[in-house]
Design a protein around this motif. Structure first.
Motif, mmCIF file in Angstrom:
data_model
loop_
_atom_site.group_PDB
_atom_site.id
_atom_site.type_symbol
_atom_site.label_atom_id
_atom_site.label_comp_id
_atom_site.label_asym_id
_atom_site.label_seq_id
_atom_site.Cartn_x
_atom_site.Cartn_y
_atom_site.Cartn_z
ATOM 1 N N ILE A 82 -10.755 2.182 4.866
ATOM 2 C CA ILE A 82 -9.711 1.999 5.872
ATOM 3 C C ILE A 82 -10.289 2.165 7.269
ATOM 4 O O ILE A 82 -9.942 1.434 8.194
ATOM 5 C CB ILE A 82 -8.569 3.023 5.663
ATOM 6 C CG1 ILE A 82 -8.012 2.914 4.241
ATOM 7 C CG2 ILE A 82 -7.453 2.818 6.691
ATOM 8 C CD1 ILE A 82 -7.032 4.020 3.891
ATOM 9 N N TRP A 100 -4.698 7.365 14.090
ATOM 10 C CA TRP A 100 -4.317 7.099 12.692
ATOM 11 C C TRP A 100 -2.841 6.714 12.602
ATOM 12 O O TRP A 100 -2.471 5.745 11.940
ATOM 13 C CB TRP A 100 -4.599 8.334 11.856
ATOM 14 C CG TRP A 100 -4.199 8.257 10.417
ATOM 15 C CD1 TRP A 100 -3.036 8.718 9.859
ATOM 16 C CD2 TRP A 100 -4.945 7.692 9.326
ATOM 17 N NE1 TRP A 100 -3.009 8.493 8.498
ATOM 18 C CE2 TRP A 100 -4.180 7.864 8.149
ATOM 19 C CE3 TRP A 100 -6.192 7.072 9.235
ATOM 20 C CZ2 TRP A 100 -4.618 7.422 6.897
ATOM 21 C CZ3 TRP A 100 -6.638 6.645 7.987
ATOM 22 C CH2 TRP A 100 -5.856 6.813 6.848
ATOM 23 N N ASP A 101 -1.996 7.465 13.292
ATOM 24 C CA ASP A 101 -0.557 7.161 13.283
ATOM 25 C C ASP A 101 -0.278 5.793 13.892
ATOM 26 O O ASP A 101 0.477 4.986 13.342
ATOM 27 C CB ASP A 101 0.220 8.240 14.048
ATOM 28 C CG ASP A 101 0.212 9.582 13.339
ATOM 29 O OD1 ASP A 101 -0.247 9.641 12.180
ATOM 30 O OD2 ASP A 101 0.655 10.573 13.943
ATOM 31 N N HIS A 104 -1.090 2.588 11.785
ATOM 32 C CA HIS A 104 -0.224 2.233 10.666
ATOM 33 C C HIS A 104 1.140 1.701 11.081
ATOM 34 O O HIS A 104 1.907 1.244 10.238
ATOM 35 C CB HIS A 104 -0.044 3.441 9.742
ATOM 36 C CG HIS A 104 -1.279 3.749 8.938
ATOM 37 N ND1 HIS A 104 -2.240 4.635 9.371
ATOM 38 C CD2 HIS A 104 -1.718 3.255 7.756
ATOM 39 C CE1 HIS A 104 -3.204 4.686 8.476
ATOM 40 N NE2 HIS A 104 -2.927 3.864 7.488
ATOM 41 N N HIS A 109 2.708 0.223 6.056
ATOM 42 C CA HIS A 109 2.232 1.505 5.566
ATOM 43 C C HIS A 109 2.823 2.612 6.448
ATOM 44 O O HIS A 109 3.292 2.350 7.558
ATOM 45 C CB HIS A 109 0.707 1.603 5.617
ATOM 46 C CG HIS A 109 0.001 0.505 4.892
ATOM 47 N ND1 HIS A 109 -0.059 0.433 3.527
ATOM 48 C CD2 HIS A 109 -0.680 -0.576 5.350
ATOM 49 C CE1 HIS A 109 -0.746 -0.639 3.164
ATOM 50 N NE2 HIS A 109 -1.131 -1.269 4.257
ATOM 51 N N GLY A 111 1.748 6.198 8.279
ATOM 52 C CA GLY A 111 0.627 7.055 8.658
ATOM 53 C C GLY A 111 1.119 8.380 9.199
ATOM 54 O O GLY A 111 2.080 8.427 9.967
ATOM 55 N N SER A 113 -0.189 12.981 9.466
ATOM 56 C CA SER A 113 -1.268 13.952 9.309
ATOM 57 C C SER A 113 -0.662 15.346 9.253
ATOM 58 O O SER A 113 0.512 15.545 9.584
ATOM 59 C CB SER A 113 -2.263 13.851 10.474
ATOM 60 O OG SER A 113 -1.602 14.096 11.718
ATOM 61 N N TYR A 178 -5.913 12.587 2.528
ATOM 62 C CA TYR A 178 -7.357 12.506 2.717
ATOM 63 C C TYR A 178 -7.857 13.789 3.374
ATOM 64 O O TYR A 178 -7.445 14.135 4.486
ATOM 65 C CB TYR A 178 -7.709 11.296 3.586
ATOM 66 C CG TYR A 178 -7.378 9.975 2.928
ATOM 67 C CD1 TYR A 178 -8.267 9.378 2.041
ATOM 68 C CD2 TYR A 178 -6.161 9.333 3.177
ATOM 69 C CE1 TYR A 178 -7.972 8.177 1.421
ATOM 70 C CE2 TYR A 178 -5.849 8.126 2.556
ATOM 71 C CZ TYR A 178 -6.761 7.554 1.682
ATOM 72 O OH TYR A 178 -6.455 6.368 1.067
ATOM 73 N N ARG A 191 -1.466 8.828 4.125
ATOM 74 C CA ARG A 191 -1.149 7.406 4.134
ATOM 75 C C ARG A 191 -0.123 7.126 3.041
ATOM 76 O O ARG A 191 -0.315 7.481 1.877
ATOM 77 C CB ARG A 191 -2.401 6.570 3.878
ATOM 78 C CG ARG A 191 -2.149 5.057 3.754
ATOM 79 C CD ARG A 191 -3.453 4.367 3.365
ATOM 80 N NE ARG A 191 -3.272 2.967 3.023
ATOM 81 C CZ ARG A 191 -3.526 1.949 3.849
ATOM 82 N NH1 ARG A 191 -3.927 2.183 5.077
ATOM 83 N NH2 ARG A 191 -3.371 0.704 3.458
ATOM 84 N N ASP A 193 2.082 4.153 1.013
ATOM 85 C CA ASP A 193 2.105 2.733 0.685
ATOM 86 C C ASP A 193 3.403 2.410 -0.049
ATOM 87 O O ASP A 193 3.682 2.985 -1.110
ATOM 88 C CB ASP A 193 0.925 2.357 -0.206
ATOM 89 C CG ASP A 193 -0.401 2.443 0.521
ATOM 90 O OD1 ASP A 193 -0.685 1.536 1.322
ATOM 91 O OD2 ASP A 193 -1.149 3.403 0.286
#
Length: 249
Positions: A82, A100-101, A104, A109, A111, A113, A178, A191, A193
């Motif tokens: 990714i 990251w946010d 997505h 998707h 995103g 954390s 992750y 993440r 999906d």
């Protein structure tokens, strides 16, 4: 839409079946069957200016990553498929989480954390209490989602589908955690999906993810998770509705 039953029999049955059927510790058994969803099942919305390409490009995000075409809960999509992990190592945790946010958004998707300490708490509690049920409010009523937490994964499917198909029920929505930056950055990337876009919207999936986490991370709410898994005879679904400020139908 569903109504609250006056008996806990249904929850005893579901919890017992989950403990008996979900053999997630055995790699030869898949709790949910792998599904194949064509990209044509949904045309992804492409904004005129899709978020911030400069930030993604600077961190090596692989923008060719396709919308979910299937999910095997025992084979997590590698983080380096990714994003270029090496390019992230020199960034501050806040920057990584923000990028990251943003990456997505509008991509089919979800995103998010969390701090590593919270993830470890989730992981610890999920070892003892893997299953739960969450009402998803729609219009004038709710549909109930069955949740299985087996870190680094969290899976959601419709309760009715689970009752009808058991371990053959496919997940509507999957969440992967992750931990590559847990020690160095005190950061765990999340993440989500959406496997069946006909079953859940992006906003519903995000709400489910956040709500499920709250039941595992909030001490008061977690007591309901414990009751569902360990003291099912005493579990009352109306208590979950009350915790979420939802009316009892």
């Amino acid at each position: 839409m569903q109504r609250v039953s006056s008996t806990s029999t249904i929850w005893r049955t579901i919890a017992t079946n989950a403990r008996n059927l979900f053999l997630f510790n055995d790699p030869s058994v898949h709790s949910f069957s792998t599904v194949s969803i064509g990209v044509t099942s949904r045309k992804l919305h492409q904004p005129e200016i899709p978020c911030d390409f400069l930030k993604w490009g600077s961190l090596g995000f692989y923008r060719t990553s396709r919308f979910a075409t299937g999910f095997n809960p025992l084979k997590q999509k590698p983080l380096d498929s990714i994003v270029d992990v090496e390019r992230l190592k020199d960034r501050y945790a806040e920057d990584i989480a923000s990028i990251w946010d943003d990456y997505h958004i509008c991509r089919g998707h979800i995103g998010a954390s969390m701090k590593a300490k919270l993830y470890h708490l989730l992981e610890h509690r999920a070892k003892e209490c893997r299953y739960f049920v969450i009402p998803l409010w729609r219009g004038s009523g709710y549909t109930t989602m069955f949740v299985q937490v087996q870190t680094p994964h969290m899976l959601f499917t419709g309760l009715e589908d689970y009752k009808a198909r058991g371990t053959q029920a496919s997940p509507y929505f999957t969440v992967s955690f992750y931990t590559e930056f847990a020690e160095s950055k005190d950061l765990v990337l999340i993440r989500g999906d959406i496997v069946f876009t006909s079953k859940l919207t992006d906003s519903e999936a995000k709400w489910l993810m956040e709500t499920a986490q709250s039941f595992y991370l909030n001490d008061v709410r977690y007591k309901l998770v414990e009751r569902f898994n360990k003291e099912t005879r005493d579990f009352e679904f109306k208590d979950v509705l009350q915790a979420l400020d939802m009316p009892i139908l």
